[in-house]
Scaffold this active site. Structure first.
Site, PDB file in Angstrom:
ATOM      1  N   ARG A  14       0.847  -1.192   0.000  1.00 31.16           N
ATOM      2  CA  ARG A  14       0.000   0.000   0.000  1.00 31.16           C
ATOM      3  C   ARG A  14       0.877   1.235   0.000  1.00 31.16           C
ATOM      4  NH1 ARG A  14      -1.257   3.788   3.218  1.00 31.16           N
ATOM      5  NH2 ARG A  14      -0.337   2.798   5.022  1.00 31.16           N
ATOM      6  N   VAL A  15       0.470   2.201  -0.823  1.00 28.87           N
ATOM      7  CA  VAL A  15       1.033   3.552  -0.783  1.00 28.87           C
ATOM      8  C   VAL A  15      -0.146   4.508  -0.679  1.00 28.87           C
ATOM      9  CG1 VAL A  15       3.197   3.075  -2.007  1.00 28.87           C
ATOM     10  CG2 VAL A  15       1.160   3.674  -3.310  1.00 28.87           C
ATOM     11  N   SER A  16       0.115   5.689  -0.147  1.00 29.75           N
ATOM     12  CA  SER A  16      -0.974   6.637   0.087  1.00 29.75           C
ATOM     13  C   SER A  16      -1.361   7.444  -1.139  1.00 29.75           C
ATOM     14  CB  SER A  16      -0.595   7.593   1.219  1.00 29.75           C
ATOM     15  OG  SER A  16      -0.409   6.860   2.401  1.00 29.75           O
ATOM     16  N   THR A  17      -0.404   7.715  -2.019  1.00 30.69           N
ATOM     17  CA  THR A  17      -0.703   8.540  -3.191  1.00 30.69           C
ATOM     18  C   THR A  17      -0.095   7.926  -4.445  1.00 30.69           C
ATOM     19  OG1 THR A  17       1.301   9.897  -3.101  1.00 30.69           O
ATOM     20  CG2 THR A  17      -0.572  10.625  -1.749  1.00 30.69           C
ATOM     21  N   GLN A  20       3.709   7.997  -5.117  1.00 34.04           N
ATOM     22  CA  GLN A  20       4.618   7.062  -4.463  1.00 34.04           C
ATOM     23  C   GLN A  20       4.716   5.778  -5.268  1.00 34.04           C
ATOM     24  OE1 GLN A  20       2.347   7.107  -0.803  1.00 34.04           O
ATOM     25  NE2 GLN A  20       4.053   8.081   0.260  1.00 34.04           N
TER      26      GLN A  20
END
Length: 192
Positions: A14-17, A20
Protein backbone atom coordinates in the site's frame (compact mmCIF):
# COMPACT_ATOMS: atom_id res chain seq x y z
CA UNK A 1 7.54 -21.27 0.38
CA UNK A 2 4.83 -20.36 -2.12
CA UNK A 3 2.62 -23.43 -1.77
CA UNK A 4 2.88 -25.96 1.05
CA UNK A 5 0.06 -28.49 0.77
CA UNK A 6 -3.08 -26.37 0.48
CA UNK A 7 -1.63 -23.15 1.84
CA UNK A 8 -0.77 -20.05 -0.13
CA UNK A 9 1.53 -17.13 0.55
CA UNK A 10 0.04 -13.73 -0.22
CA UNK A 11 1.48 -10.25 -0.07
CA UNK A 12 -0.08 -6.86 0.47
CA UNK A 13 1.35 -3.49 -0.51
CA UNK A 14 0.00 0.00 0.00
CA UNK A 15 1.03 3.55 -0.78
CA UNK A 16 -0.97 6.64 0.09
CA UNK A 17 -0.70 8.54 -3.19
CA UNK A 18 -0.10 7.84 -6.88
CA UNK A 19 3.15 9.83 -6.64
CA UNK A 20 4.62 7.06 -4.46
CA UNK A 21 6.09 3.89 -5.94
CA UNK A 22 5.22 0.35 -4.90
CA UNK A 23 8.34 -1.11 -6.55
CA UNK A 24 10.34 -1.37 -3.34
CA UNK A 25 7.55 -3.21 -1.51
CA UNK A 26 6.95 -5.58 -4.44
CA UNK A 27 10.67 -6.40 -4.68
CA UNK A 28 10.88 -7.08 -0.92
CA UNK A 29 7.82 -9.36 -0.98
CA UNK A 30 9.09 -11.34 -3.98
CA UNK A 31 12.49 -11.70 -2.27
CA UNK A 32 10.62 -13.04 0.80
CA UNK A 33 9.01 -15.77 -1.33
CA UNK A 34 5.67 -14.22 -2.25
CA UNK A 35 4.68 -15.06 -5.84
CA UNK A 36 4.11 -11.86 -7.84
CA UNK A 37 0.62 -13.01 -8.86
CA UNK A 38 -0.36 -13.24 -5.17
CA UNK A 39 0.48 -9.64 -4.32
CA UNK A 40 -2.50 -7.36 -3.76
CA UNK A 41 -2.29 -3.64 -3.24
CA UNK A 42 -3.92 -0.29 -2.92
CA UNK A 43 -3.08 3.33 -3.58
CA UNK A 44 -5.08 4.84 -0.75
CA UNK A 45 -4.61 6.24 2.72
CA UNK A 46 -4.09 3.61 5.40
CA UNK A 47 -6.75 5.40 7.43
CA UNK A 48 -9.39 4.09 5.01
CA UNK A 49 -10.78 0.72 6.07
CA UNK A 50 -12.53 -0.02 2.78
CA UNK A 51 -9.80 -0.74 0.25
CA UNK A 52 -10.45 -2.68 -2.95
CA UNK A 53 -7.13 -4.55 -2.98
CA UNK A 54 -7.34 -5.41 0.70
CA UNK A 55 -10.97 -6.49 0.35
CA UNK A 56 -10.11 -8.78 -2.57
CA UNK A 57 -7.17 -10.21 -0.62
CA UNK A 58 -9.36 -10.86 2.44
CA UNK A 59 -11.84 -12.78 0.27
CA UNK A 60 -9.03 -15.01 -1.07
CA UNK A 61 -7.34 -15.78 2.25
CA UNK A 62 -8.00 -19.23 3.71
CA UNK A 63 -7.05 -20.99 6.92
CA UNK A 64 -3.29 -21.67 7.17
CA UNK A 65 -2.43 -19.17 4.39
CA UNK A 66 0.33 -16.65 5.12
CA UNK A 67 0.11 -12.91 4.53
CA UNK A 68 3.41 -11.06 4.18
CA UNK A 69 3.75 -7.28 4.37
CA UNK A 70 6.87 -5.15 4.25
CA UNK A 71 5.82 -3.27 7.40
CA UNK A 72 2.87 -3.28 9.73
CA UNK A 73 1.97 0.30 8.79
CA UNK A 74 1.15 -0.91 5.26
CA UNK A 75 -1.93 -2.59 6.76
CA UNK A 76 -3.22 0.69 8.18
CA UNK A 77 -2.28 3.93 9.86
CA UNK A 78 -4.35 3.73 13.01
CA UNK A 79 -3.59 1.16 15.64
CA UNK A 80 -7.25 0.28 16.06
CA UNK A 81 -7.62 -0.44 12.31
CA UNK A 82 -4.49 -2.61 12.33
CA UNK A 83 -5.77 -4.53 15.34
CA UNK A 84 -9.13 -5.02 13.60
CA UNK A 85 -7.29 -6.54 10.63
CA UNK A 86 -5.07 -8.65 12.92
CA UNK A 87 -8.20 -10.00 14.63
CA UNK A 88 -9.67 -10.84 11.21
CA UNK A 89 -6.48 -12.73 10.27
CA UNK A 90 -6.29 -14.61 13.57
CA UNK A 91 -9.99 -15.56 13.42
CA UNK A 92 -9.56 -16.81 9.86
CA UNK A 93 -6.44 -18.80 10.81
CA UNK A 94 -4.11 -16.78 8.56
CA UNK A 95 -0.48 -16.30 9.57
CA UNK A 96 0.99 -12.80 9.24
CA UNK A 97 4.64 -11.96 8.72
CA UNK A 98 6.06 -8.45 8.64
CA UNK A 99 9.49 -8.03 7.13
CA UNK A 100 10.56 -4.78 8.81
CA UNK A 101 9.38 -5.55 12.36
CA UNK A 102 10.02 -9.29 12.15
CA UNK A 103 6.57 -10.14 13.48
CA UNK A 104 5.33 -13.65 12.76
CA UNK A 105 1.88 -14.51 14.16
CA UNK A 106 2.60 -18.20 13.79
CA UNK A 107 5.08 -17.96 16.70
CA UNK A 108 4.37 -17.46 20.42
CA UNK A 109 6.30 -14.16 20.33
CA UNK A 110 4.29 -12.96 17.35
CA UNK A 111 1.02 -13.78 19.09
CA UNK A 112 2.25 -11.96 22.21
CA UNK A 113 3.04 -8.87 20.10
CA UNK A 114 -0.44 -9.05 18.54
CA UNK A 115 -1.87 -9.14 22.07
CA UNK A 116 0.15 -6.08 23.00
CA UNK A 117 -1.16 -4.28 19.91
CA UNK A 118 -4.71 -5.23 20.87
CA UNK A 119 -4.15 -3.83 24.37
CA UNK A 120 -2.70 -0.63 22.95
CA UNK A 121 -5.66 -0.24 20.59
CA UNK A 122 -8.07 -0.69 23.51
CA UNK A 123 -6.10 1.92 25.45
CA UNK A 124 -6.21 4.26 22.44
CA UNK A 125 -10.01 3.86 22.18
CA UNK A 126 -10.40 4.55 25.91
CA UNK A 127 -8.29 7.71 25.61
CA UNK A 128 -10.33 8.96 22.65
CA UNK A 129 -13.58 8.42 24.58
CA UNK A 130 -12.14 10.10 27.66
CA UNK A 131 -10.88 13.13 25.70
CA UNK A 132 -14.25 13.49 23.96
CA UNK A 133 -16.11 13.40 27.29
CA UNK A 134 -13.74 15.98 28.82
CA UNK A 135 -14.33 18.24 25.79
CA UNK A 136 -18.12 17.84 26.13
CA UNK A 137 -17.97 18.64 29.86
CA UNK A 138 -15.89 21.75 29.16
CA UNK A 139 -18.40 22.86 26.52
CA UNK A 140 -21.32 22.23 28.89
CA UNK A 141 -19.58 24.25 31.61
CA UNK A 142 -19.37 27.15 29.17
CA UNK A 143 -23.06 26.81 28.35
CA UNK A 144 -22.51 25.57 24.79
CA UNK A 145 -24.92 23.29 22.98
CA UNK A 146 -23.68 19.69 23.02
CA UNK A 147 -24.53 17.50 20.08
CA UNK A 148 -26.89 18.35 17.32
CA UNK A 149 -28.90 21.57 17.51
CA UNK A 150 -32.57 20.71 18.05
CA UNK A 151 -34.56 20.93 14.83
CA UNK A 152 -37.58 22.52 16.58
CA UNK A 153 -37.76 25.22 19.20
CA UNK A 154 -39.88 24.79 22.33
CA UNK A 155 -42.46 27.13 20.74
CA UNK A 156 -42.63 25.01 17.55
CA UNK A 157 -43.06 21.84 19.62
CA UNK A 158 -45.94 23.51 21.50
CA UNK A 159 -47.52 24.55 18.19
CA UNK A 160 -47.15 21.02 16.78
CA UNK A 161 -48.69 19.55 19.94
CA UNK A 162 -51.65 21.94 19.66
CA UNK A 163 -52.19 21.09 15.98
CA UNK A 164 -52.04 17.35 16.66
CA UNK A 165 -54.41 17.69 19.63
CA UNK A 166 -56.88 19.52 17.37
CA UNK A 167 -57.06 16.48 15.11
CA UNK A 168 -54.56 17.37 12.37
CA UNK A 169 -52.64 14.43 10.94
CA UNK A 170 -48.91 14.05 11.48
CA UNK A 171 -48.41 14.26 7.72
CA UNK A 172 -50.17 17.63 7.45
CA UNK A 173 -48.46 19.03 10.59
CA UNK A 174 -45.04 17.93 9.34
CA UNK A 175 -45.71 19.47 5.90
CA UNK A 176 -46.96 22.75 7.38
CA UNK A 177 -43.85 22.99 9.58
CA UNK A 178 -41.52 21.94 6.74
CA UNK A 179 -40.08 19.02 8.71
CA UNK A 180 -40.07 15.26 8.30
CA UNK A 181 -42.54 13.02 10.10
CA UNK A 182 -39.59 11.42 11.90
CA UNK A 183 -38.60 14.81 13.31
CA UNK A 184 -42.20 15.37 14.41
CA UNK A 185 -42.34 11.94 16.08
CA UNK A 186 -39.09 12.68 17.97
CA UNK A 187 -40.34 16.09 19.11
CA UNK A 188 -43.90 14.99 19.92
CA UNK A 189 -43.89 11.22 20.39
CA UNK A 190 -47.47 11.00 21.67
CA UNK A 191 -50.38 13.37 21.20
CA UNK A 192 -53.86 13.53 22.66
Amino acid sequence: MANTSNTTVFGYIRVSTKKQSTDQQIDALIAAGVPAENIYGDVISGAKWDRDGLDQLKRNLRKDDTLVVVALDRLGRSLSEMVKLLEFLVNKGVKLRTLREGIDLSTPTGRMIAGIFASLAEYERALIIERAEVAREAARARGKQIGRTPKLTAEQIADATTLLASGKSRVSVAKSMNISRATLYRAVPIHM
